[in-house]
Design an enzyme around this catalytic site. Structure first.
Site, PDB file in Angstrom:
ATOM      1  CB  CYS A  20      -7.202   0.100  -3.076  1.00 15.75           C
ATOM      2  SG  CYS A  20      -7.922  -1.645  -3.312  1.00 15.75           S
ATOM      3  CD  GLU A  80      -9.461   2.213   4.019  1.00 19.95           C
ATOM      4  OE1 GLU A  80      -8.377   1.263   4.320  1.00 19.95           O
ATOM      5  OE2 GLU A  80     -10.256   2.070   4.291  1.00 19.95           O
ATOM      6  CB  SER A 121       0.807  -3.712   8.426  1.00 16.62           C
ATOM      7  OG  SER A 121      -0.341  -4.401   7.885  1.00 16.62           O
ATOM      8  CG  ASN A 129      -3.609  -5.684   6.376  1.00 16.25           C
ATOM      9  OD1 ASN A 129      -3.326  -6.872   6.256  1.00 16.25           O
ATOM     10  ND2 ASN A 129      -2.869  -4.814   5.960  1.00 16.25           N
TER      11      ASN A 129
HETATM   12 FE1  F3S Z   1      -7.234  -2.496  -1.328  1.00 15.47          FE
HETATM   13 FE2  F3S Z   1      -8.234  -4.399   0.552  1.00 15.47          FE
HETATM   14 FE3  F3S Z   1      -5.571  -4.328  -0.316  1.00 15.47          FE
HETATM   15  S1  F3S Z   1      -8.735  -2.258   0.404  1.00 15.47           S
HETATM   16  S2  F3S Z   1      -5.370  -2.299  -0.590  1.00 15.47           S
HETATM   17  S3  F3S Z   1      -7.489  -4.873  -1.670  1.00 15.47           S
HETATM   18  S4  F3S Z   1      -6.358  -4.783   1.621  1.00 15.47           S
END
Ligand code: F3S
Length: 293
Positions: free
Chosen positions: A94, A122, A213, A215
């Protein structure tokens, strides 16, 4: 009764882009695999497998394939190892994660604190671009007993802003030149803010997303601080007693949760509650807003 979906919910731009890049490579006839599971969502990983996009754990075990780097990115060492093979690299890191990696790499002369989960790929990737003074600080971790002349702080892209604020607040009295880079991505912030807003007006929140996950787990923590909150992966986990007594139900979904899963959860809640009207598109679920990117 009301069943609302937080305005910003479900698959984010970075995850959507990674899935599209993998599918495009497969459609062009390449043998494609993803380096680790493409996203933290078992249902999507299974669907990709059905389209011939498998998961490989190491670039050393495969040859002459198109290897997709997932949105979390990879470590510097993994990147170099991959380049040394005969595989083609499809870099779906990303752009928000890429920026964080580049920032860490650019600060090679003084300490950098990465605020986040040290076990998350990450964060491990970001750490690999640092120097011997770069370290990961988990939210709430005690700080080393010292003062610093210059120090930089950067964050895992999916962290809560309050965790970054807390770390910066504790560092300020101890660092002469404190540099803070807010690398929390806007997709995470929007999902967190709108989920909390909805939780405050709901009897019950149902947070949808992979149990692995980070998040989604963050959303669950935030919602559970406001009201009763359930974390589920699919509608199959929902049972009538879980929803009993709730007149206002809010839904929120992590950045790797597909729209189809959210729609199925919404429809299952309607069915359990005996409410008329089902959704066929995510845009039909009240409150939700399509994102422009
Ligand atoms: Fe990128 Fe944020 Fe999604 S870092 S992968 S836009 S949660």
């Amino acid at each position: 009764m009301t069943i609302l979906l937080a305005e910003h919910s479900g698959i984010c731009f970075g995850v959507r882009r990674a899935i599209q890049m993998a599918l495009e490579a497969a459609n062009e006839g390449s043998d494609v695999c993803t380096l680790g599971e493409l996203i933290h969502n078992p249902q999507v990983v299974n669907e990709l497998a059905q389209q011939g996009i498998g998961v490989c754990q190491s670039s050393q075990d495969i040859h002459n394939m198109s290897v997709v780097i997932r949105s979390h990115g990879v470590s510097k060492q993994e990147w170099e190892a991959l380049q040394a093979t005969d595989n083609q690299i499809i870099d779906a890191t990303c752009p928000y994660v890429k920026r964080a990696q580049e920032l860490v790499a650019s600060m090679s002369e003084y300490p950098v604190f990465i605020m986040g989960d040290p076990d998350h790929p990450e964060v491990r990737g970001m750490l690999s671009y640092g120097n011997q003074l770069t370290r990961v600080i988990k939210p709430g971790d005690p700080l080393p007993e010292q003062n610093w002349k210059t120090l930089s702080v950067i964050s895992q892209t999916t962290q809560k802003l309050s965790n970054l604020q807390d770390l910066v607040g504790r560092l300020l009295p101890r660092v002469l030149d404190l540099r803070v880079f807010n690398t929390i991505c806007s997709a995470s912030t929007l999902r967190q803010d709108t989920a909390v807003k909805l939780a405050r007006r709901s009897d019950l929140m149902v947070v949808i997303g992979g149990k692995n996950s980070s998040n989604t787990m963050m959303l669950q923590d935030l919602c559970a601080a406001e009201t009763t909150s359930l974390h589920i992966e699919t509608e199959a986990e929902l049972e009538a007693e879980m929803l009993s007594g709730a007149e206002s139900i809010g839904l929120a979904a992590g950045a790797s949760t597909p729209a189809e899963t959210i729609i199925k959860v919404f429809n299952k809640i309607k069915e359990i509650k005996g409410e008329p009207g089902t959704a066929t598109r995510i845009g039909e679920i009240p409150l939700f807003k399509e994102e422009s990117c």
